[in-house]
Design an enzyme around this catalytic site. Structure first.
Site, PDB file in Angstrom:
ATOM      1  CB  SER A 111       1.829   5.916   0.017  1.00 31.90           C
ATOM      2  OG  SER A 111       0.831   5.556   0.563  1.00 31.90           O
TER       3      SER A 111
ATOM      4  CG  ASP B 299      -5.826   3.984   0.747  1.00 36.75           C
ATOM      5  OD1 ASP B 299      -3.910   4.299   0.346  1.00 36.75           O
ATOM      6  OD2 ASP B 299      -5.508   3.082   0.665  1.00 36.75           O
TER       7      ASP B 299
ATOM      8  CG  ASP C 206      -2.210   0.871   3.535  1.00 38.25           C
ATOM      9  OD1 ASP C 206      -3.013   1.163   3.310  1.00 38.25           O
ATOM     10  OD2 ASP C 206      -1.869   1.334   2.349  1.00 38.25           O
TER      11      ASP C 206
ATOM     12  CG  ASP D 139      -7.308  -0.126   3.127  1.00 41.14           C
ATOM     13  OD1 ASP D 139      -8.777   0.234   2.596  1.00 41.14           O
ATOM     14  OD2 ASP D 139      -6.854  -0.661   2.100  1.00 41.14           O
TER      15      ASP D 139
ATOM     16  CE  LYS E 287       3.273   5.626  -4.259  1.00 40.06           C
ATOM     17  NZ  LYS E 287       2.557   4.421  -3.738  1.00 40.06           N
TER      18      LYS E 287
ATOM     19  CE1 TYR F  29       1.977   2.755  -6.852  1.00 41.84           C
ATOM     20  CE2 TYR F  29       0.385   1.715  -7.101  1.00 41.84           C
ATOM     21  CZ  TYR F  29       0.716   2.436  -6.112  1.00 41.84           C
ATOM     22  OH  TYR F  29       1.463   2.702  -4.711  1.00 41.84           O
TER      23      TYR F  29
END
Length: 616
Positions: A95, A106, A108, A160, A221, A230
């Site tokens: 995202s 968070d 990624d 992450d 979303k 989700y």
């Protein structure tokens, strides 16, 4: 935001031609502006100062990774001058890279290293560097995951971090990951780690207008999160799946405004014939360089044919991003597509505004019976690792529940909740499963639903997985418990504020008049409206009657009820729920229902023991 009308012919994208290339009308542009305003009211757009903080964190993480590679290279007898040139790079995906991340979300990330740095180094020496950094908290490594990952917070921002080693001597700063030749001579774990970045870039390249795609995806979303749809790990759709679905709608309506894209999203996927896969381009168009990695192919792979809602990534090796979807979650999402479509049609017809689309799910009011899963640990570090393992196995329990004879579906709520008594249970996380009881064909026979075996299987899988991942026995401080509760007992586990979320659906109880009396025949939907024979007048009239017939029956029912003495309604809390005992097992996993009895269904408690502990 200004939504400009496209004047040039859009490039044909996707596996089919566009459904419509019509220009947006004035109403479409106005509704798109209204949609953005409503999204801002939900505070999902990140302010500039917080965005700058994210950029700063990523720069610091990139510097840490590069210095780690330099130091490790020198330890392996590479001259310092060369070691300082081998590079290394942090990539972002998901995202954040798509430009649709929300406040507090968070990031990624992927660390790409040269060929002399391997994954063992990443999970050992780089882990130690992060562990000693003052800005890093809540660090945990998950090496056994489908895609190995390290999770941590860097200055309060959740990260992450994946790892991939390329077969290159050095990693230049201008490296991009789109070239399929980069996958040569890599182990499959590195290929899976690289796939996130490659998929994200391809999605952005395969939509005709990224600006409209982003705003429409933000809306979807937010809708999916508020409607409880989700979560990839629990069998719903994750971020990449929602992005691919919206990208496909953008391909079908390349000139549409964001409001129209949201409406068409529900229109398209409400009518989609699953398991027909959703694809952004033909598999033949995806370069593979004849590499041997497995790809999704339902024609040749029997296991792929069992997937219920295949949504394929557009990058080699193409995979199904929704392999966790179960029959229950698929049916729930199908219902939500219909509800979302109706909400959008109300917006375009002027009957409602966009807030109606984002109403919170009525999960806590939809069912009469629930299963509460509790994961408990002794401290915060154990808790973070333990809840990740338990959550990853909940879909196994859902699968076992789906095979129970009298259950129509098992609805897992993707949100997790702390215990209502945070002082006594500070390291407890809870998930809830709503039980939808199948309608009875023979109403003279009671429903005997035994949940003991599904729960025992789930607990056994959790503990066996934990044992396989550690060299020692599972500590007694790590516990997983399952409790069967009625709706009125949820307050013993979840806060009252949470339970108030979501509106009640219209009651579905129907009442039959037998021999002219006010006897009731109540279906086995386990709705709260079935608690008392003193059913309100509005609920005794079948809702499929035309208005004239409804008026006549209302008059007759009123006359009938006026001749009978009023019955005292059964209180909702006839008896207080017993307090939860520590290390106790209150599963109540067997209960009996008889639709001919207007009293509440009897619940028989079953207390199976696993390893001399109560589901723990």
């Amino acid at each position: 935001m200004n939504f400009k009308v496209m004047t040039s012919a859009p490039k044909t994208l996707g596996v089919t031609s566009a459904i419509s290339t019509a220009e947006p009308k004035a109403l479409d542009i106005k509704l798109s502006s209204d949609l953005e305003e409503v999204l801002r009211e939900f505070d999902i757009f990140e302010p500039e100062n917080e965005l700058n903080e994210r950029i700063n964190v990523l720069q610091q993480l990139n510097s840490l990774a590069k210095q780690w590679i330099v130091d490790l290279s020198i330890q392996r007898f590479i001259p310092r001058q060369i070691a300082e040139q081998v590079g290394g790079k942090i990539f972002t995906f998901g995202s954040y890279r798509l430009g649709v991340h929300t406040r507090g979300a968070d990031i990624d990330t992927l660390l790409v290293a040269p060929r002399h740095i391997d994954r063992a180094d990443f999970f050992s020496t780089f882990y130690e560097i992060l562990q000693g950094h003052t800005a890093v908290t809540d660090l945990r490594a998950i090496e056994e995951a489908f895609v190995p990952v390290m999770k941590f917070q860097f200055k309060g921002i959740e990260i992450d971090l994946l790892f991939a080693r390329l077969a290159l001597q050095s990693i230049p700063d201008n490296l991009t990951l789109g070239d399929v030749d980069l996958l040569k001579n890599l182990d499959y774990k590195c290929v899976k780690s690289l796939n996130g970045c490659r998929v994200t870039e391809d999605i952005l390249n395969l939509v005709p207008k990224a600006e409209n795609f982003r705003l429409a995806l933000r809306a979807i979303k937010l809708w999916a999160k508020r409607r409880g749809c989700y979560s990839n790990v629990l069998g719903f759709l994750g971020g990449v799946s929602w992005a691919i679905l919206m990208a496909r709608v953008c391909q079908l309506y390349p000139k549409a405004a964001p409001a129209t894209l949201v409406h068409k999203f529900f229109l398209v996927f409400d009518q989609w014939k699953w398991p027909t896969p959703v694809m952004l381009r033909h598999p033949e168009e995806i370069p593979s360089a004849n590499l041997p990695y497995p790809v999704w192919d339902s024609r040749n792979n029997l296991s792929d044919r069992a997937h219920l809602m295949p949504i394929l990534t557009p990058t080699f090796p193409q995979q199904n991003s929704t392999f966790n979807v179960s029959h229950s979650t698929k049916n729930i999402m199908a219902q939500e597509f219909k509800i979302g479509l109706q909400a959008c049609e109300d917006v375009f017809s002027g009957k409602s505004d966009w807030n109606g689309l984002f109403e919170v799910s009525d999960f806590f009011h939809r069912y009469k019976h629930y299963i509460v899963i509790q994961a408990t640990a002794a401290n915060n570090k154990e808790h973070l690792e333990w809840i990740g393992l338990v959550e990853s196995k909940i879909r196994i329990l859902v699968g076992h529940l789906e095979r129970c004879q009298h259950l129509a579906s098992a609805h897992i709520n993707p949100s997790s909740y702390p215990h209502v008594d945070k002082e006594q249970y500070p390291f407890t996380t809870q998930w809830l499963i709503g039980l939808d009881i199948a309608k009875q064909t023979d109403k003279s026979q009671p429903i005997n639903l035994d949940l003991t075996d599904p729960i025992q299987r789930f607990v056994s899988v959790v503990y066996s997985t934990m044992t396989a991942n550690t060299t020692t026995t599972v500590p007694e401080t790590l516990q997983v418990e399952a409790h069967h509760v009625r709706r009125r007992q949820l307050s013993d586990f979840v806060s009252p504020v949470t339970l108030k979320q979501g509106r009640r659906r219209p009651k579905k109880t129907s009442v039959s008049l037998l021999d002219g009396s006010n006897n009731t025949t109540i279906g086995s939907s386990f709705n709260d409206s079935a608690r008392s024979t003193n059913t309100s007048l509005t609920n005794t009239i079948p809702k499929d009657l035309p208005p004239t017939d409804r008026s006549e029956q209302r008059k007759r029912l009123s006359e009938t009820q006026s001749t009978e003495p009023a019955k005292k309604p059964r209180p909702d809390h006839a008896q207080p729920s017993p307090p939860r005992q520590n290390n106790s097992c209150s599963t109540d996993s067997t209960y009996t229902s008889n639709s001919n009895n207007s009293e509440e269904n009897e619940v028989r408690s079953a207390r199976p023991i696993v390893d001399n502990q109560c589901f723990s």
